[in-house]
Design an enzyme around this catalytic site. Sequence first.
Site, PDB file in Angstrom:
ATOM      1  N   GLU A   1       0.462   6.676  -6.666  1.00  0.00           N
ATOM      2  CA  GLU A   1      -0.658   7.638  -6.672  1.00  0.00           C
ATOM      3  C   GLU A   1      -0.122   9.078  -6.737  1.00  0.00           C
ATOM      4  OE1 GLU A   1      -3.838   6.735  -3.714  1.00  0.00           O
ATOM      5  OE2 GLU A   1      -3.284   8.673  -2.880  1.00  0.00           O
TER       6      GLU A   1
ATOM      7  N   LYS B   1       0.835  -1.222   0.000  1.00  0.00           N
ATOM      8  CA  LYS B   1       0.000   0.000   0.000  1.00  0.00           C
ATOM      9  C   LYS B   1       0.862   1.262   0.000  1.00  0.00           C
ATOM     10  CE  LYS B   1      -3.772   2.437   0.034  1.00  0.00           C
ATOM     11  NZ  LYS B   1      -3.628   3.657   0.753  1.00  0.00           N
TER      12      LYS B   1
HETATM   13  N1  LIG Z   1      -9.537   8.602   3.749  1.00  0.00           N
HETATM   14  C1  LIG Z   1      -8.904   7.867   2.836  1.00  0.00           C
HETATM   15  O1  LIG Z   1      -8.940   8.151   1.625  1.00  0.00           O
HETATM   16  C2  LIG Z   1      -8.164   6.646   3.231  1.00  0.00           C
HETATM   17  C3  LIG Z   1      -7.723   6.460   4.527  1.00  0.00           C
HETATM   18  N2  LIG Z   1      -7.001   5.360   4.848  1.00  0.00           N
HETATM   19  C4  LIG Z   1      -6.501   5.154   6.198  1.00  0.00           C
HETATM   20  O2  LIG Z   1      -7.563   4.663   7.012  1.00  0.00           O
HETATM   21  C5  LIG Z   1      -7.380   5.120   8.359  1.00  0.00           C
HETATM   22  C6  LIG Z   1      -8.613   5.893   8.778  1.00  0.00           C
HETATM   23  O3  LIG Z   1      -8.779   6.940   7.873  1.00  0.00           O
HETATM   24  P1  LIG Z   1     -10.099   7.853   7.846  1.00  0.00           P
HETATM   25  O4  LIG Z   1     -11.291   7.033   8.133  1.00  0.00           O
HETATM   26  O5  LIG Z   1     -10.022   8.626   6.586  1.00  0.00           O
HETATM   27  O6  LIG Z   1      -9.809   8.820   9.088  1.00  0.00           O
HETATM   28  P2  LIG Z   1     -10.884   9.678   9.910  1.00  0.00           P
HETATM   29  O7  LIG Z   1     -10.091  10.772  10.542  1.00  0.00           O
HETATM   30  O8  LIG Z   1     -12.040  10.030   9.071  1.00  0.00           O
HETATM   31  O9  LIG Z   1     -11.394   8.657  11.031  1.00  0.00           O
HETATM   32  C7  LIG Z   1     -10.579   8.176  12.054  1.00  0.00           C
HETATM   33  C8  LIG Z   1     -11.488   7.798  13.203  1.00  0.00           C
HETATM   34  O10 LIG Z   1     -10.722   7.137  14.183  1.00  0.00           O
HETATM   35  C9  LIG Z   1     -11.183   7.576  15.466  1.00  0.00           C
HETATM   36  N3  LIG Z   1     -10.142   7.311  16.438  1.00  0.00           N
HETATM   37  C10 LIG Z   1      -8.934   7.914  16.555  1.00  0.00           C
HETATM   38  N4  LIG Z   1      -8.235   7.339  17.552  1.00  0.00           N
HETATM   39  C11 LIG Z   1      -9.015   6.353  18.064  1.00  0.00           C
HETATM   40  C12 LIG Z   1      -8.845   5.400  19.109  1.00  0.00           C
HETATM   41  N5  LIG Z   1      -7.697   5.334  19.818  1.00  0.00           N
HETATM   42  N6  LIG Z   1      -9.847   4.558  19.363  1.00  0.00           N
HETATM   43  C13 LIG Z   1     -10.988   4.610  18.647  1.00  0.00           C
HETATM   44  N7  LIG Z   1     -11.222   5.471  17.650  1.00  0.00           N
HETATM   45  C14 LIG Z   1     -10.231   6.334  17.365  1.00  0.00           C
HETATM   46  C15 LIG Z   1     -11.510   9.042  15.261  1.00  0.00           C
HETATM   47  O11 LIG Z   1     -12.385   9.522  16.258  1.00  0.00           O
HETATM   48  C16 LIG Z   1     -12.141   9.008  13.876  1.00  0.00           C
HETATM   49  O12 LIG Z   1     -13.543   8.819  13.926  1.00  0.00           O
HETATM   50  C17 LIG Z   1      -6.095   5.961   8.335  1.00  0.00           C
HETATM   51  O13 LIG Z   1      -4.991   5.180   8.665  1.00  0.00           O
HETATM   52  C18 LIG Z   1      -6.018   6.407   6.890  1.00  0.00           C
HETATM   53  O14 LIG Z   1      -4.706   6.751   6.501  1.00  0.00           O
HETATM   54  C19 LIG Z   1      -6.715   4.374   3.932  1.00  0.00           C
HETATM   55  C20 LIG Z   1      -7.129   4.519   2.649  1.00  0.00           C
HETATM   56  C21 LIG Z   1      -7.875   5.659   2.178  1.00  0.00           C
HETATM   57  O1  LIG Z   2      -4.309   6.094   1.098  1.00  0.00           O
HETATM   58  C1  LIG Z   2      -5.011   6.945   0.619  1.00  0.00           C
HETATM   59  C2  LIG Z   2      -5.475   6.869  -0.795  1.00  0.00           C
HETATM   60  O2  LIG Z   2      -4.941   5.746  -1.434  1.00  0.00           O
HETATM   61  C3  LIG Z   2      -5.399   8.095   1.453  1.00  0.00           C
HETATM   62  O3  LIG Z   2      -6.306   8.969   0.838  1.00  0.00           O
HETATM   63  C4  LIG Z   2      -4.170   8.822   1.905  1.00  0.00           C
HETATM   64  O4  LIG Z   2      -4.536   9.819   2.842  1.00  0.00           O
HETATM   65  C5  LIG Z   2      -3.421   9.421   0.715  1.00  0.00           C
HETATM   66  O5  LIG Z   2      -2.134   9.813   1.079  1.00  0.00           O
HETATM   67  P1  LIG Z   2      -1.800  11.355   1.384  1.00  0.00           P
HETATM   68  O6  LIG Z   2      -2.685  11.761   2.571  1.00  0.00           O
HETATM   69  O7  LIG Z   2      -0.346  11.380   1.725  1.00  0.00           O
HETATM   70  O8  LIG Z   2      -2.161  12.138   0.145  1.00  0.00           O
END
Ligand SMILES: NC(=O)C1=CN([C@@H]2O[C@H](COP(=O)(O)OP(=O)(O)OC[C@H]3O[C@@H](n4cnc5c(N)ncnc54)[C@H](O)[C@@H]3O)[C@@H](O)[C@H]2O)C=CC1
Ligand SMILES: O=C(CO)[C@H](O)[C@H](O)COP(=O)(O)O
Length: 310
Positions: free
Chosen positions: A187, A180
């Site tokens: 990306e 990833k």
């Molecule tokens: N948004 C994206 O496009 C993508 C995100 N990811 C990854 O997925 C993961 C989550 O991303 P998102 O959902 O976008 O983030 P987000 O910020 O929308 O959600 C994260 C959630 O985790 C909760 N949280 C934080 N610490 C916590 C804890 N100790 N216990 C329980 N809940 C907790 C927060 O309250 C929040 O609701 C990250 O590692 C991100 O890099 C992966 C692929 C795509």
């Molecule tokens: O993993 C992802 C998409 O594939 C997330 O959107 C990620 O946050 C992208 O990386 P960056 O925040 O560094 O732009």
Amino acid sequence: MQLGVIGLGRMGQIVAGRSLEAGHDVVAFDLDEEAVATAADAGAEPAESVVDLVERLESEGEREGEDEDGRKRIWLMVPAGPAVDAALDDLESHLEEDDVVVDGGNSFFKDSIRRAESCPAAYLDCGTSGGPASAAAGFSLMIGGPEWAYEDLTPVFDAVATGPDGHAHMGPEGSGHYVKMVHNGVEYALMQAYGEGFELLHEGRYDLDLESVAGVWNNGAVIRSWLLELCEEAFREEGSDLGDVADRVEGGSTGTWTVQEGLEQEVPVPLIYTALSERFGSRADDGRFSRRLANRLRYGFGRHEVPRRE
Ligand SMILES: NC(=O)C1=CN([C@@H]2O[C@H](COP(=O)(O)OP(=O)(O)OC[C@H]3O[C@@H](n4cnc5c(N)ncnc54)[C@H](O)[C@@H]3O)[C@@H](O)[C@H]2O)C=CC1
Ligand SMILES: O=C(CO)[C@H](O)[C@H](O)COP(=O)(O)O
């Protein structure tokens, strides 16, 4: 199958929602009570803490008698870094070796190797691609860790991914997040390439409708892609000049790791490095210093006019 989901933000809600839609039982926890309530509205059983979530998984398993193996299956979807360790600390004393923990976030693969070594349960590092925009279609999942645990969780991966073809076992611990990480480097470079091409078209000789350009490229052109469809969407919604979209690009951690890994492996990744540098350069509050200096030096040697800030 019964699944605990910890972290119910943009991505965790989709993990929970798609699992529920596929007929799995979900117990859900987030530090944010509203996020828990949203998951509960979708049909998840709300938990008040990580420990409460584990206890509910245990008692639910006994009550329903569904998971006769008594195995606890937990998906972490929290921000990469300390939040993952915090959740694992809370889980640690409640896990046994035949339980399975999935980290579906963008964790650094070396952290995942460390966590896999210390976690009492089987640990799957799951690179997740598609983002919130893929809620309806499902994600692409790149999974590392013990093969038996991957096979055990396959019904959940089928549900969260686009289907059986949307997930695959990459190899041992760390390999899912490694793949990833490199995916994100690609990306960055693709975004940079599209950005440069559209910038040239925008600044160039013709007054072009960039939504139309992206649209025709997306129909049969060599460079068609989902990112290009997202370019088309951006021009449709913001206009060919991108309206008031600022020239500042956030993020950067996964791209940094990719470049560092390229250096460690002595594999050249100049395009990914350039894309990452452009991001960092976009963040100077008052324009990029190197560009400002180049501007002034052109006056120094060539007496070229110096454009000044307002
Ligand atoms: N948004 C994206 O496009 C993508 C995100 N990811 C990854 O997925 C993961 C989550 O991303 P998102 O959902 O976008 O983030 P987000 O910020 O929308 O959600 C994260 C959630 O985790 C909760 N949280 C934080 N610490 C916590 C804890 N100790 N216990 C329980 N809940 C907790 C927060 O309250 C929040 O609701 C990250 O590692 C991100 O890099 C992966 C692929 C795509
Ligand atoms: O993993 C992802 C998409 O594939 C997330 O959107 C990620 O946050 C992208 O990386 P960056 O925040 O560094 O732009």
